[in-house]
Design an enzyme around this catalytic site. Structure first.
Site, PDB file in Angstrom:
ATOM      1  N   ASP A 100       0.862  -1.183   0.000  1.00  0.00           N
ATOM      2  CA  ASP A 100       0.000   0.000   0.000  1.00  0.00           C
ATOM      3  C   ASP A 100       0.898   1.232   0.000  1.00  0.00           C
ATOM      4  O   ASP A 100       1.539   1.532   1.004  1.00  0.00           O
ATOM      5  CB  ASP A 100      -0.907   0.025   1.240  1.00  0.00           C
ATOM      6  CG  ASP A 100      -1.993  -1.034   1.184  1.00  0.00           C
ATOM      7  OD1 ASP A 100      -1.759  -2.107   0.600  1.00  0.00           O
ATOM      8  OD2 ASP A 100      -3.073  -0.793   1.743  1.00  0.00           O
ATOM      9  N   LYS A 154     -10.250   0.214  -2.883  1.00  0.00           N
ATOM     10  CA  LYS A 154     -10.214  -0.041  -1.446  1.00  0.00           C
ATOM     11  C   LYS A 154     -10.516   1.232  -0.670  1.00  0.00           C
ATOM     12  O   LYS A 154      -9.654   2.096  -0.546  1.00  0.00           O
ATOM     13  CB  LYS A 154      -8.836  -0.588  -1.045  1.00  0.00           C
ATOM     14  CG  LYS A 154      -8.675  -0.779   0.468  1.00  0.00           C
ATOM     15  CD  LYS A 154      -7.320  -1.373   0.829  1.00  0.00           C
ATOM     16  CE  LYS A 154      -7.087  -1.351   2.336  1.00  0.00           C
ATOM     17  NZ  LYS A 154      -5.744  -1.776   2.734  1.00  0.00           N
ATOM     18  N   LYS A 187      -6.893   3.308  -3.620  1.00  0.00           N
ATOM     19  CA  LYS A 187      -7.342   3.281  -2.230  1.00  0.00           C
ATOM     20  C   LYS A 187      -7.571   4.706  -1.762  1.00  0.00           C
ATOM     21  O   LYS A 187      -6.819   5.609  -2.120  1.00  0.00           O
ATOM     22  CB  LYS A 187      -6.257   2.572  -1.397  1.00  0.00           C
ATOM     23  CG  LYS A 187      -6.488   2.556   0.096  1.00  0.00           C
ATOM     24  CD  LYS A 187      -5.420   1.716   0.804  1.00  0.00           C
ATOM     25  CE  LYS A 187      -5.439   1.940   2.301  1.00  0.00           C
ATOM     26  NZ  LYS A 187      -4.365   1.233   3.027  1.00  0.00           N
TER      27      LYS A 187
END
Lengths: 329, 302
Positions: free
Chosen positions: A161, A260, A224
């Site tokens: 991430d 996400k 995300k």
């Protein structure tokens, strides 16, 4: 369906933009040529999708799906190996009183905790995700960020991430953000890359749309919303905007990118609202934990409580789920 | 002379310090107790008809308020509860009127009942910093230790308020629960909910933190099973199961056993449950029914 793994991001970007050399000017023209987001319409649509009533067997299905989509997260300065082991164990057995409860998709930790999570999870089908690139601020030199990524991957992370450089994005230096994502993707190797845009710092839905397209252009496997360290974190309108982006990206390139939302999703009701939105905006193809995730920690408890209520017929309470220390999620 | 149009009231629930409508959107008519002269009962007001989800929300509010209320000092709890009695005294006329209509009493009798209820509240408020000395203490042990038993609140208590005694009975079951630091969800008398609504308004305008007392009005038989089976409720007072339409209090006890709730039974034995007489000054049994005992060993030295 191909994935972005083996594509040269710069070459593809040149193709898509129809330019011979990728410049910041070309990127700016392309991103600012995207249609603007109708703020009122977007928020009204999200509010409309929030009112759907999901009951009985559909609710049970949605709860299990939502559990399987969680990236169970702990990102605290005070994380200990014990806490990470505890979290990973919870991912293996989310509800000891009901072993039919599905496992979350992944455990999300800082890079140095990856070996601990990996050891605890063993061969189980739960991924280890690591945040990298000077999470959460993203304020470090490119070399340090890439070293951070390589380190996490070497330690056994399945997913990375990353955070984009919001400063560069807001200053209009899209090329720097593009290069950063592309280089991080290269450093990831086989690991899937989630690109955190920190939408709470991007101010407008137009910026969210541009950052989404830029992240996908750079080669992100997931886009995300947030780090969870900034408020507001994930909101439904922002996620809706991102879902439109991944849908349109697949129409354009044939590649599917995941979404996400992370931070601020705490209740089963919230989670189900997101699932409804995924289904209505992006489509059924995204209703799978390979393509949609929730970055959360306390959400798991609420989903398990709801699951227990549906199984036993009696309302359950905090005494019947794991007591995880509160985090920013 | 002009005739004024009645202001018809639709009361709401009292959950977490706020007055929400029932999530179900339902309400029901509250009628005056028949007094003999009239053949058709008089309409008093509409009350919210609470549902299982309202009870669920009330338990969440009570759970949230519990640690804060329990950690308030005993002295502070006593002061806060005494303040409630002050507010009740200030709303005396409303309480008398609603008790009189709900229970079909004479004016003088209703005055006496309200006085007794306020006195009962003060009586329990006074116990807040005294019950620990009476119910706890220093245990003699064979060793160089202080062995101290200290009473602690049980947690979240569901209270089925008495069906007949709508104010004195309500105060008599509610005050002993919260004085020790428990928080509660009260299911008001089904046919006589107005004094409970008045009391909720008294609580909302006093210093009692939101969520310490939550009042749900509605059908006892519909909501009680959800409270009895709720795993996050630590104890249940079944007093109001006596004489309630369609309530099987044995079944409620069975549901309560699932998570080992403390259960306070209604008076009487077997199926012939009866509501106790709340007239006489009580003892500490209702207070001690919702306490846990923590025993601590502390080295004494020489």
């Amino acid at each position: 369906m191909s994935t972005a793994t083996d594509v040269d991001a710069t070459a593809r970007a040149r193709d898509l933009l129809g330019v011979s050399r990728l410049t910041n000017q070309a990127l700016t023209g392309w991103l600012h040529g995207l249609p603007g987001v109708d703020q009122v319409g977007c928020e009204a649509r999200a509010a409309g999708l929030s009112t759907r009533s999901i009951k009985t067997s559909s609710k049970a299905w949605a709860i299990d799906l939502a559990i399987s989509m969680i990236d169970l997260t702990t990102l605290e300065g005070a994380d200990t190996p014990g806490k990470v082991r505890g979290l990973a164990t919870r991912a293996l057995v989310p509800d000891p009183s009901d072993r039919t409860t599905p496992s979350p998709a992944a455990v999300c930790v800082y890079g140095d905790m990856v070996p601990v999570a990996r050891d605890t999870l063993g061969d189980a089908d739960v991924k280890v995700a690591a945040v990298a690139t000077a999470f959460p601020s993203g304020r470090a030199s490119r070399a340090v960020k890439l070293a951070d990524v390589r380190d996490a991957v070497e330690n056994g992370a399945d997913e990375i991430d990353m955070v984009i450089d919001r400063g560069a994005f807001l200053a209009g230096d899209y090329l720097a953000v593009f290069r950063e994502v592309a280089e991080t993707k290269e450093a990831c190797g086989r690991a899937r890359l989630k690109v955190i845009m920190e939408t709470g710092e991007l101010s407008t839905y137009d910026n969210v749309r541009r950052a989404s397209w830029l992240s996908m252009l750079g080669g992100g496997d997931f886009i995300k919303t947030s780090t969870g360290k900034i408020s507001p974190a994930a909101t439904l309108p922002v996620t809706l905007t991102m879902l439109e982006a991944v849908r349109d990206w697949r129409d354009l390139t044939g590649e599917q990118v995941g979404v996400k939302p992370a931070g601020g999703i705490r209740t089963s009701k919230d989670a189900i609202r997101y699932l409804v939105t995924v289904h209505e905006v992006a489509g059924e193809d995204w209703l799978d934990n390979h393509w949609f995730r929730f970055g959360a920690s306390s959400l798991l408890n609420d989903l398990v409580l709801q699951r227990q209520k549906m199984t036993t017929g009696a309302y359950s309470g905090a005494d019947y789920v794991a007591d995880d220390a509160p985090s920013g999620y | 002379m002009s005739t004024r149009v009645d202001v018809r009231k639709t009361y709401k629930l009292y959950i977490g310090g706020a007055f929400p409508r029932s999530e179900s959107g339902r309400s029901y008519e509250v009628l005056a107790a028949p007094t003999g002269r009239r053949s058709t009962p008089r309409f008093l007001a509409n009350a919210a008809q609470g549902s299982r989800k309202d009870a669920r929300d009330a338990v969440v509010a009570a759970r949230k308020a519990q640690p804060g209320w329990a950690s308030a000092t005993a002295y502070n709890r006593g002061q806060v509860l005494y303040r409630v009695a002050e507010v009740m005294e200030g709303r005396r006329a409303q309480l008398v009127s609603d008790v009189r209509d709900s229970e079909g009493l004479t004016a003088a009798r209703a005055e006496a009942v309200v006085s007794a209820a306020i006195d009962r509240w003060v009586w329990y408020a006074g116990w807040s910093d005294k019950y620990a000395q009476v119910l706890g203490g220093l245990n003699p042990v064979a060793g160089p230790y202080f062995d101290i038993s200290a009473p602690e609140p049980t947690g979240v208590v569901a209270v089925l308020a008495p069906q007949a005694s709508s104010l004195l009975g309500l105060v008599s079951v509610l005050a002993p629960v919260i004085v020790s630091g428990n928080t509660c969800v009260v299911l008001a008398s089904q046919a006589r909910p107005l004094p409970a609504v008045d009391l909720a308004e008294c609580l909302a305008t006093s210093d009692v933190p939101g969520g310490v007392v939550n009042v749900v009005t509605g059908r006892t038989a519909e909501v009680a099973p959800w409270l009895a089976s709720h795993r996050d409720v630590n104890a249940i007072d079944l007093t109001g199961a006596a004489d309630a339409d369609g309530v099987d209090w044995g079944g409620l006890e069975l549901a309560a056993a699932e998570n080992l709730k403390r259960v306070l039974r209604p008076g009487g034995t077997g199926a012939t449950a009866v509501e106790p007489d709340f007239g006489p000054t009580p003892d500490l049994s209702r207070l001690s029914a919702f306490l846990e005992t923590k025993t601590v060993w502390h080295p004494k030295g020489r």
